[in-house]
Design an enzyme around this catalytic site. Sequence first.
Site, mmCIF file in Angstrom:
data_model
loop_
_atom_site.group_PDB
_atom_site.id
_atom_site.type_symbol
_atom_site.label_atom_id
_atom_site.label_comp_id
_atom_site.label_asym_id
_atom_site.label_seq_id
_atom_site.Cartn_x
_atom_site.Cartn_y
_atom_site.Cartn_z
ATOM 1 N N ASN A 251 37.120 60.243 60.260
ATOM 2 C CA ASN A 251 36.282 61.447 60.158
ATOM 3 C C ASN A 251 37.105 62.727 59.980
ATOM 4 O O ASN A 251 36.604 63.700 59.420
ATOM 5 C CB ASN A 251 35.420 61.538 61.432
ATOM 6 N N TYR B 49 39.186 69.450 47.274
ATOM 7 C CA TYR B 49 38.362 68.759 48.281
ATOM 8 C C TYR B 49 37.544 67.653 47.607
ATOM 9 O O TYR B 49 37.479 66.524 48.115
ATOM 10 C CB TYR B 49 37.456 69.776 48.979
ATOM 11 N N ALA C 161 38.254 66.106 44.818
ATOM 12 C CA ALA C 161 39.195 65.036 44.432
ATOM 13 C C ALA C 161 39.485 64.144 45.637
ATOM 14 O O ALA C 161 39.529 62.910 45.525
ATOM 15 C CB ALA C 161 40.482 65.640 43.880
ATOM 16 N N LYS D 79 37.619 63.574 48.328
ATOM 17 C CA LYS D 79 36.486 62.758 48.775
ATOM 18 C C LYS D 79 36.091 61.709 47.723
ATOM 19 O O LYS D 79 35.631 60.620 48.068
ATOM 20 C CB LYS D 79 35.301 63.664 49.132
HETATM 21 N N1 LIG Z 1 30.996 70.408 57.631
HETATM 22 C C1 LIG Z 1 30.550 70.033 56.423
HETATM 23 O O1 LIG Z 1 29.854 70.794 55.700
HETATM 24 C C2 LIG Z 1 30.880 68.657 55.914
HETATM 25 C C3 LIG Z 1 30.101 68.143 54.840
HETATM 26 C C4 LIG Z 1 30.402 66.888 54.346
HETATM 27 C C5 LIG Z 1 31.440 66.162 54.889
HETATM 28 N N2 LIG Z 1 32.183 66.682 55.930
HETATM 29 C C6 LIG Z 1 33.298 65.869 56.428
HETATM 30 O O2 LIG Z 1 33.081 65.588 57.800
HETATM 31 C C7 LIG Z 1 34.340 65.380 58.455
HETATM 32 C C8 LIG Z 1 34.397 66.204 59.725
HETATM 33 O O3 LIG Z 1 34.321 67.574 59.355
HETATM 34 P P1 LIG Z 1 33.794 68.738 60.315
HETATM 35 O O4 LIG Z 1 32.783 69.490 59.535
HETATM 36 O O5 LIG Z 1 33.454 68.217 61.652
HETATM 37 O O6 LIG Z 1 35.120 69.640 60.370
HETATM 38 P P2 LIG Z 1 35.815 70.401 61.584
HETATM 39 O O7 LIG Z 1 34.795 70.910 62.536
HETATM 40 O O8 LIG Z 1 36.749 71.377 60.957
HETATM 41 O O9 LIG Z 1 36.652 69.246 62.296
HETATM 42 C C9 LIG Z 1 37.745 68.626 61.669
HETATM 43 C C10 LIG Z 1 38.383 67.675 62.669
HETATM 44 O O10 LIG Z 1 39.506 67.034 62.043
HETATM 45 C C11 LIG Z 1 40.649 67.190 62.889
HETATM 46 N N3 LIG Z 1 41.847 67.181 62.047
HETATM 47 C C12 LIG Z 1 42.095 67.947 60.958
HETATM 48 N N4 LIG Z 1 43.315 67.658 60.462
HETATM 49 C C13 LIG Z 1 43.839 66.683 61.249
HETATM 50 C C14 LIG Z 1 45.064 65.977 61.258
HETATM 51 N N5 LIG Z 1 46.030 66.203 60.353
HETATM 52 N N6 LIG Z 1 45.279 65.059 62.231
HETATM 53 C C15 LIG Z 1 44.329 64.809 63.169
HETATM 54 N N7 LIG Z 1 43.147 65.452 63.208
HETATM 55 C C16 LIG Z 1 42.911 66.375 62.266
HETATM 56 C C17 LIG Z 1 40.394 68.528 63.605
HETATM 57 O O11 LIG Z 1 41.102 68.674 64.824
HETATM 58 P P3 LIG Z 1 42.493 69.494 64.922
HETATM 59 O O12 LIG Z 1 42.355 70.691 64.021
HETATM 60 O O13 LIG Z 1 42.663 69.817 66.355
HETATM 61 O O14 LIG Z 1 43.486 68.516 64.423
HETATM 62 C C18 LIG Z 1 38.916 68.378 63.910
HETATM 63 O O15 LIG Z 1 38.747 67.535 65.030
HETATM 64 C C19 LIG Z 1 35.414 65.766 57.433
HETATM 65 O O16 LIG Z 1 35.940 64.603 56.851
HETATM 66 C C20 LIG Z 1 34.631 66.579 56.411
HETATM 67 O O17 LIG Z 1 35.241 66.530 55.138
HETATM 68 C C21 LIG Z 1 31.908 67.896 56.461
#
Ligand SMILES: NC(=O)c1ccc[n+]([C@@H]2O[C@H](COP(=O)([O-])OP(=O)(O)OC[C@H]3O[C@@H](n4cnc5c(N)ncnc54)[C@H](OP(=O)(O)O)[C@@H]3O)[C@@H](O)[C@H]2O)c1
Length: 267
Positions: A86, A150, A152, A154
């Site tokens: 995730n 982004y 690319a 996904k």
């Molecule tokens: N929000 C949206 O609109 C949306 C839509 C579609 C898909 N998604 C996908 O859903 C997933 C979760 O996104 P979110 O919206 O919950 O984002 P978020 O709130 O920014 O959370 C991202 C998470 O990833 C962790 N992370 C980032 N880089 C990391 C690394 N190198 N190593 C370990 N942990 C890491 C962050 O923790 P730390 O920073 O502490 O490492 C955090 O726990 C992602 O894959 C995103 O692409 C999100």
Amino acid sequence: MALGGQLILLTGASGGIGRAIAQRLAARGAQLVLVGRAVDRLEGVRDILPGNHGIVPADIATAAGRARVAAAVDALGRPLDALINNAGVSRFTLLPDAAPADIEAQIATNVTAPILLTQLVLPRLHRVNGRIVNIGSSFGGIGHPGFSTYCASKFALRGFTEALRRELGDGAMQVAYLAPRATRTPLNDSAVDAMNAALGNAVDPPERVAAAVEAMLLAPVMRDRAIGWPERLFLRINAVFPALVDGALRKRLAAIKRFAAPAPNSP
Ligand SMILES: NC(=O)c1ccc[n+]([C@@H]2O[C@H](COP(=O)([O-])OP(=O)(O)OC[C@H]3O[C@@H](n4cnc5c(N)ncnc54)[C@H](OP(=O)(O)O)[C@@H]3O)[C@@H](O)[C@H]2O)c1
């Protein structure tokens, strides 16, 4: 298959969607291994969950970080029931304005890290019940201006999921891809929020994604899913008639460009 007692490894557990997934799965009795870089944020999530869960502060974009995750799983002494890839990062910017470091970070975190972590975790997954859920995006099926890297990343994660599912097709393990649409989390900065509001894009609460993850883990046969309507329709149209979506996004391009982050050093 009930989730009670299942051992589940969740990356990005401290983010908006990760936290909602952790709350949902812990409420169903799963035992979680929560991964993220910032230890205080991981502790904050662990402390609100019912049950006993492990945290692994680790940068999964590094070999050392992934090895720390594998060691934490080994220390539990039993196979994982599921891996949820995730963790992800995103940067809304036009390509000429994108910082090379941001481009590299998105590919490293969203593509290379989940592939290498999955490779490491596969032998630690339950041979019969083991499941892998990769959290992609509707932008993993539709190229969108301002998100070229982004998208690319996904698209790549979706291809990885499909290929691995077929590679594991003669066994019992299951692999699937979940494509949320825009979701209210810190991943989206104020420019993305403003663009979504201006364009009338629906934005889901993270609990909606968590519910979809739970449904996937409970389904006897796990299938790829996309969240939201009309996004599911657009994904299908884009796959068959991409020129139609080219035209629709061309009409929105001026508005999208208004919100995309400018170059860091521009006036
Ligand atoms: N929000 C949206 O609109 C949306 C839509 C579609 C898909 N998604 C996908 O859903 C997933 C979760 O996104 P979110 O919206 O919950 O984002 P978020 O709130 O920014 O959370 C991202 C998470 O990833 C962790 N992370 C980032 N880089 C990391 C690394 N190198 N190593 C370990 N942990 C890491 C962050 O923790 P730390 O920073 O502490 O490492 C955090 O726990 C992602 O894959 C995103 O692409 C999100």
